[in-house]
Write a protein that holds these residues in place. Structure first.
Motif, PDB file in Angstrom:
ATOM      1  N   LEU A  31      -6.183   1.794  -0.349  1.00 50.99           N
ATOM      2  CA  LEU A  31      -7.107   2.372  -1.334  1.00 50.99           C
ATOM      3  C   LEU A  31      -7.927   1.272  -1.990  1.00 50.99           C
ATOM      4  O   LEU A  31      -7.451   0.163  -2.217  1.00 50.99           O
ATOM      5  CB  LEU A  31      -6.334   3.149  -2.396  1.00 50.99           C
ATOM      6  N   GLY A  54      -2.425   0.903  -5.820  1.00 53.01           N
ATOM      7  CA  GLY A  54      -2.347   2.305  -5.417  1.00 53.01           C
ATOM      8  C   GLY A  54      -1.111   2.992  -5.960  1.00 53.01           C
ATOM      9  O   GLY A  54      -1.087   4.199  -6.157  1.00 53.01           O
ATOM     10  N   ARG A  97      -4.754  10.818   1.275  1.00 49.91           N
ATOM     11  CA  ARG A  97      -5.945   9.969   1.354  1.00 49.91           C
ATOM     12  C   ARG A  97      -7.017  10.650   2.196  1.00 49.91           C
ATOM     13  O   ARG A  97      -6.773  11.060   3.321  1.00 49.91           O
ATOM     14  CB  ARG A  97      -5.559   8.640   2.005  1.00 49.91           C
TER      15      ARG A  97
END
Length: 128
Positions: A31, A54, A97
């Motif tokens: 991320l 993250g 995600r």
């Protein structure tokens, strides 16, 4: 005797994947770092979080340290973590995600003796 050996083997068979997964959560490391805005589907006010690893997205309702974590799912695009915070409850969070700057969050549990359920979208919105 045979039944107890089979039962012990089944328990060990279940334990091996848990031991093999380690801390994992590699997806969270993919991320984008920086400031993220969390927009809850319930209409609650947006919240800003500074993302460094993250992992900050796992315990949105329990910001304290000292909570124990158990990785339930550790995939390339989705992680699920169950955690317990002594004296303040517990939670289970799933993070899916979509891109390095966009995730979908679902979390539920008990915080301060009250149940919570959070469904949100988190998006990178700047630097922190």
């Amino acid at each position: 005797m045979l039944a107890s050996l089979i039962g012990a083997g089944a328990v060990l068979g279940l334990a091996v994947p848990v031991l093999a997964q380690g801390n994992g959560l590699a997806m969270l490391g993919t991320l984008a770092k920086g400031e993220w805005t969390i927009r809850q589907r319930s209409g609650a006010p947006d919240r800003k979080v500074c993302i460094r690893s993250g992992a900050e997205l796992i315990q949105l309702m329990h910001r304290e340290s000292g909570c124990s974590r158990f990785v339930v799912e550790d995939g390339a695009a989705r992680v699920t973590v169950q955690y317990t915070c002594p004296g303040n409850g517990y939670g289970r969070t799933s993070i899916r995600r979509e891109t390095p700057a966009l995730v979908q969050l679902e979390s539920q549990g008990i915080e301060g003796r009250m149940p919570f359920q959070l469904t949100a979208e988190a998006r990178r919105t700047g630097s922190c």
